[in-house]
Design an enzyme around this catalytic site. Structure first.
Site, PDB file in Angstrom:
ATOM      1  N   SER A 301       1.089  -0.700  -0.315  1.00 43.91           N
ATOM      2  CA  SER A 301      -0.559  -0.253   0.515  1.00 43.91           C
ATOM      3  C   SER A 301       0.708   1.398  -0.055  1.00 43.91           C
ATOM      4  O   SER A 301       0.308   2.313  -0.091  1.00 43.91           O
ATOM      5  CB  SER A 301      -1.400  -0.102   1.009  1.00 43.91           C
ATOM      6  OG  SER A 301      -0.145   0.234   2.239  1.00 43.91           O
ATOM      7  N   LYS A 346      -5.504   5.026   8.426  1.00 42.14           N
ATOM      8  CA  LYS A 346      -4.938   5.550   7.619  1.00 42.14           C
ATOM      9  C   LYS A 346      -4.816   7.155   7.607  1.00 42.14           C
ATOM     10  O   LYS A 346      -3.949   7.843   8.155  1.00 42.14           O
ATOM     11  CB  LYS A 346      -4.408   4.710   6.491  1.00 42.14           C
ATOM     12  CG  LYS A 346      -3.924   3.493   7.182  1.00 42.14           C
ATOM     13  CD  LYS A 346      -3.409   3.339   5.313  1.00 42.14           C
ATOM     14  CE  LYS A 346      -3.091   1.406   5.080  1.00 42.14           C
ATOM     15  NZ  LYS A 346      -2.502   1.429   4.019  1.00 42.14           N
TER      16      LYS A 346
END
Length: 408
Positions: A301, A346
């Site tokens: 990611s 996140k």
């Protein structure tokens, strides 16, 4: 989990309850307890009540059942505390500035080509994972995750196949990180129009596919017809050009070139495929080392943020103009940004680290809406080009509200 109450613990011969008689109680029809060698008294059944009482120190069946139940409850409670819960808790993890360092090493190091110092921050974001094959958590930790609005709790089997080991998870994460780093370099060089080469090697042939029995794992695809193959886009275009007609596919096999005639099979409207899984090997004109000091971070990611960091380091102009960006998203060599997991955690991690702006994959927008921390400007991106454009505009004083937003 309470200890059971022992109904037989009260002393007999003192209370005067029906069926019990104290020493010398002379009530008519009541049996007189017989003295025992230890000075206690045993009480015999009183026929008129139809049930007697046990002697002191002896438990009734009900008391024994309650004692066993209590012990079992204690054991189950201990098991709940000590045995691992079959859940995984995801929490906001730390951020890493791709323009900075981790420990005593620069996260991005470039050798063989001029690179430039960069101000500002281009943070990759992470998710801290507790539970699963790698670590065990207790039921209390799982409950704590449910109660914490910053965390999310999944059943273990939702994220990991049964039988997956911690070593397998570590290997998969490390491999995904390495692959994303190579793709990030390729995407950055593509964006900067710096040439490089790549080879496509057959990793597997799909059963029943067009290439079955013709191509083999380990073959390096060199050409389709007269078109030399230097990347996945070239291969796709060449196959679409020949359509469903038989075509010569040149491969390198065991050091020698071989030519096989393959008829591509239709996939979607206007697209064709050989039915092979490919592994990509890149040959870059200089060395780029990524992820120094981040040994415990894995997965794909961080690809987009790595690519932005490489671009900033390879250009003399300041990309961020000192502003604080964060983001996430996979990347491929062509610069396409893909979805990731843990986007909400996140976002929180980026906000906690002081980021002003967040670059979010368009494919994650449904999870972003309604979960943006206050003060964090989020921009939707689908490609590295869009991400780069957003950073440049925001660095120049633009507003996130004027750029593509996550609306659903």
């Amino acid at each position: 989990m309470r200890p059971s109450h022992d109904d037989s613990s009260a002393p007999y011969g003192k209370s005067g309850a029906a069926g019990n008689a104290g020493p010398g109680d002379g009530r008519p029809g009541m049996p007189v307890p017989a003295p025992q060698p230890d000075g206690s008294y045993s009480v015999y059944p009183y026929q008129g009540l139809g049930q007697g009482q046990p002697a002191p120190g002896r438990r009734t069946p009900r008391a024994r059942a309650m004692l066993v139940s209590g012990a079992l409850a204690l054991l189950l409670g201990a098991a709940a505390v000590l045995l691992p819960a079959q859940y995984v808790v995801e929490s906001p993890g730390p951020t890493f500035n791709t323009l900075g360092s981790a420990g005593d090493k620069d996260i991005i190091e470039i050798e063989g080509r001029t690179s430039y110092p960069a101000d500002g921050e281009l943070d990759l974001t992470t998710v801290y994972v507790s539970g699963g094959p790698s670590t065990n958590i207790s039921i209390f930790q799982a409950v704590g995750g449910w109660l914490n609005p910053d965390d999310v709790v999944y059943p273990t089997e939702f994220l990991y196949a049964p039988g997956t080991t911690s070593d397998e998870v570590d290997e998969q994460n490390a491999a995904a990180m390495t692959s994303s780093q190579e793709a990030a370099v390729a995407a950055a060089l593509t964006e900067l129009e710096i040439p490089y080469t790549q080879e496509l090697t057959v990793a597997a042939v799909v059963e029943g596919a067009a290439a079955e029995g013709l191509l083999q794992p380990g073959d390096t695809v060199l050409a389709v017809g007269d078109t030399r193959i230097d990347g996945i886009d070239t291969l796709r275009n060449a196959l679409n050009d020949v359509g469903g007609s038989p075509t010569e596919v040149t491969v390198r096999r065991d050091g020698a070139e071989e030519v096989e005639t393959v008829t591509p099979a239709p996939k979607d409207a206007g697209t064709y495929q050989l039915g092979i899984e490919l592994a990509t090997t890149f040959d870059f004109p200089f060395d780029v080392e990524i992820g120094q000091g981040m040994e415990r971070v894995g997965g794909p990611s961080a690809g987009m943020m790595f690519a932005l960091g490489i671009i900033d380091r390879l250009t003399p102009e300041q990309l961020t103009e000192g502003k604080h960006f964060a983001g996430t998203g996979t990347i491929d060599a062509a610069g396409n940004v893909g979805p990731i997991g843990g986007i909400r955690q996140k976002l929180i991690g980026a906000s906690d680290a002081g980021a002003e702006f967040f670059l979010a994959p368009a494919a994650n927008c449904a999870e972003v809406v309604g979960h943006v921390p206050e003060g964090l400007g989020v921009v939707r991106v689908s490609t590295l080009e869009e991400a780069l454009d957003a950073v440049q505009k925001l660095a120049a004083g633009g507003s996130a509200a004027d750029l593509p937003q996550c609306t659903s």
